[in-house]
Design a protein around this motif. Sequence first.
Motif, PDB file in Angstrom:
ATOM      1  N   ALA A  65      42.643 106.353 103.686  1.00 25.87           N
ATOM      2  CA  ALA A  65      41.934 106.793 102.479  1.00 25.87           C
ATOM      3  C   ALA A  65      42.483 108.128 101.992  1.00 25.87           C
ATOM      4  O   ALA A  65      42.659 108.345 100.778  1.00 25.87           O
ATOM      5  N   ALA A  66      42.764 109.020 102.937  1.00 27.16           N
ATOM      6  CA  ALA A  66      43.317 110.329 102.564  1.00 27.16           C
ATOM      7  C   ALA A  66      44.697 110.186 101.940  1.00 27.16           C
ATOM      8  O   ALA A  66      45.032 110.880 100.956  1.00 27.16           O
ATOM      9  N   LEU A  67      45.511 109.291 102.482  1.00 28.12           N
ATOM     10  CA  LEU A  67      46.847 109.064 101.934  1.00 28.12           C
ATOM     11  C   LEU A  67      46.771 108.482 100.530  1.00 28.12           C
ATOM     12  O   LEU A  67      47.554 108.859  99.643  1.00 28.12           O
ATOM     13  N   ARG A  68      45.865 107.556 100.316  1.00 27.04           N
ATOM     14  CA  ARG A  68      45.721 106.958  98.983  1.00 27.04           C
ATOM     15  C   ARG A  68      45.313 108.016  97.958  1.00 27.04           C
ATOM     16  O   ARG A  68      45.748 107.986  96.803  1.00 27.04           O
ATOM     17  N   PRO A  75      53.164 105.567  93.919  1.00 28.90           N
ATOM     18  CA  PRO A  75      53.050 104.372  94.766  1.00 28.90           C
ATOM     19  C   PRO A  75      54.131 104.274  95.836  1.00 28.90           C
ATOM     20  O   PRO A  75      53.864 103.815  96.951  1.00 28.90           O
ATOM     21  N   GLU A  76      55.353 104.697  95.521  1.00 29.40           N
ATOM     22  CA  GLU A  76      56.438 104.600  96.502  1.00 29.40           C
ATOM     23  C   GLU A  76      56.185 105.519  97.693  1.00 29.40           C
ATOM     24  O   GLU A  76      56.368 105.121  98.847  1.00 29.40           O
ATOM     25  N   ARG A  77      55.771 106.754  97.419  1.00 31.20           N
ATOM     26  CA  ARG A  77      55.465 107.674  98.512  1.00 31.20           C
ATOM     27  C   ARG A  77      54.259 107.201  99.310  1.00 31.20           C
ATOM     28  O   ARG A  77      54.203 107.370 100.524  1.00 31.20           O
ATOM     29  N   LEU A  78      53.296 106.605  98.611  1.00 26.93           N
ATOM     30  CA  LEU A  78      52.121 106.073  99.306  1.00 26.93           C
ATOM     31  C   LEU A  78      52.520 104.960 100.268  1.00 26.93           C
ATOM     32  O   LEU A  78      52.084 104.929 101.423  1.00 26.93           O
ATOM     33  N   LEU A  83      53.358 103.191 105.873  1.00 23.94           N
ATOM     34  CA  LEU A  83      54.234 102.624 106.903  1.00 23.94           C
ATOM     35  C   LEU A  83      54.465 103.620 108.041  1.00 23.94           C
ATOM     36  O   LEU A  83      54.473 103.246 109.217  1.00 23.94           O
ATOM     37  N   ASP A  84      54.650 104.889 107.681  1.00 19.51           N
ATOM     38  CA  ASP A  84      54.841 105.919 108.705  1.00 19.51           C
ATOM     39  C   ASP A  84      53.591 106.062 109.572  1.00 19.51           C
ATOM     40  O   ASP A  84      53.688 106.235 110.796  1.00 19.51           O
ATOM     41  N   LEU A  85      52.417 105.989 108.941  1.00 22.99           N
ATOM     42  CA  LEU A  85      51.169 106.095 109.701  1.00 22.99           C
ATOM     43  C   LEU A  85      51.016 104.932 110.665  1.00 22.99           C
ATOM     44  O   LEU A  85      50.642 105.115 111.827  1.00 22.99           O
ATOM     45  N   HIS A  86      51.336 103.717 110.184  1.00 20.29           N
ATOM     46  CA  HIS A  86      51.261 102.544 111.056  1.00 20.29           C
ATOM     47  C   HIS A  86      52.210 102.692 112.245  1.00 20.29           C
ATOM     48  O   HIS A  86      51.857 102.354 113.385  1.00 20.29           O
ATOM     49  N   ALA A  87      53.409 103.199 111.983  1.00 23.91           N
ATOM     50  CA  ALA A  87      54.380 103.370 113.065  1.00 23.91           C
ATOM     51  C   ALA A  87      53.923 104.446 114.051  1.00 23.91           C
ATOM     52  O   ALA A  87      54.045 104.287 115.271  1.00 23.91           O
ATOM     53  N   LYS A  88      53.404 105.545 113.520  1.00 29.65           N
ATOM     54  CA  LYS A  88      52.951 106.640 114.377  1.00 29.65           C
ATOM     55  C   LYS A  88      51.792 106.214 115.269  1.00 29.65           C
ATOM     56  O   LYS A  88      51.749 106.547 116.463  1.00 29.65           O
ATOM     57  N   GLU A  89      50.837 105.482 114.702  1.00 35.00           N
ATOM     58  CA  GLU A  89      49.649 105.056 115.448  1.00 35.00           C
ATOM     59  C   GLU A  89      49.864 103.734 116.186  1.00 35.00           C
ATOM     60  O   GLU A  89      48.961 103.253 116.864  1.00 35.00           O
ATOM     61  N   LYS A  90      51.073 103.157 116.033  1.00 34.57           N
ATOM     62  CA  LYS A  90      51.397 101.873 116.667  1.00 34.57           C
ATOM     63  C   LYS A  90      50.399 100.787 116.281  1.00 34.57           C
ATOM     64  O   LYS A  90      49.874 100.059 117.116  1.00 34.57           O
ATOM     65  N   VAL A  91      50.150 100.722 114.991  1.00 39.39           N
ATOM     66  CA  VAL A  91      49.227  99.734 114.440  1.00 39.39           C
ATOM     67  C   VAL A  91      49.981  98.846 113.470  1.00 39.39           C
ATOM     68  O   VAL A  91      50.612  99.350 112.534  1.00 39.39           O
ATOM     69  N   SER A  92      49.944  97.550 113.683  1.00 41.08           N
ATOM     70  CA  SER A  92      50.577  96.628 112.751  1.00 41.08           C
ATOM     71  C   SER A  92      49.629  96.347 111.598  1.00 41.08           C
ATOM     72  O   SER A  92      48.442  96.073 111.824  1.00 41.08           O
ATOM     73  N   PRO A  93      50.100  96.390 110.352  1.00 39.53           N
ATOM     74  CA  PRO A  93      49.221  96.071 109.223  1.00 39.53           C
ATOM     75  C   PRO A  93      48.752  94.623 109.244  1.00 39.53           C
ATOM     76  O   PRO A  93      47.801  94.262 108.568  1.00 39.53           O
TER      77      PRO A  93
END
Length: 246
Positions: A65-68, A75-78, A83-93
């Motif tokens: 929510a904070a990133l949005r 939109p590109e940076r978002l 994607l970076d957050l998913h990779a950092k937290e090891k969470v697959s979308p």
Amino acid sequence: MSALISLFATLVERLAELLQPLFATTATAAAIVLFTALVRLAVHPLSRAAARGQKARTRIAPQLAALRKKHAENPERLKKAILDLHAKEKVSPFAGIMPSLLQAPAFLLMYHLFAGDRMAGHALFAAPLGDRWADALSRGGAFGPAGQVYLVLFALVAAVAAYGYRHGKRQLAAQPLDLGQPAPGAGAIAKVMPLLSFATLITVAVVPLAAALYVVTSTAWTVVERAFLFRAPKEEASDDAVATRP
């Protein structure tokens, strides 16, 4: 498809033969319930994976929510930040989506088996497994011998649905669907989703009794399974402490 259905049918018939001494004329119905439970047990690891994925997405929801909000105009940076957050937290979308999809073929095969003519000649007490509720109503009414079997099933489904409804509301309150930006109709979806538990009543009323037994067993399993997988954090921590205690 037909080969798999035939295989499933053979397995149910073998189970019915094994259960014959205990359940007599209702052995096939008991075999359907047992076979459904075995299938759900086999796909339980997928359900656990789906639960972990849902919990992970809920955990990072405030950060999303904070990133949005931060990159609302870019939109590109978002996209890159997410994607970076998913990779950092090891969470697959897509965590939790594929396991649910993989269950669909098994459930589809089970439904075709139990909705077919293979169950003809077998009954649950006075209700033939190949008949529907409409057949029971036409042959003795709602309180006739076959109608009473359906009344018991409806009562069981209503009890499971009521429990699922209460648990679903608690889960939505703890893990809301909205991950940041309000979505059109999100509030209505949040209100309707817990009520979907009661849709099983309609299914049981319109499908053959053999398929209804599958639906009732699978629904009850789902409600109990989700209650276990989405327990409160305090309950999970208590269980972990007990498990690790020497």
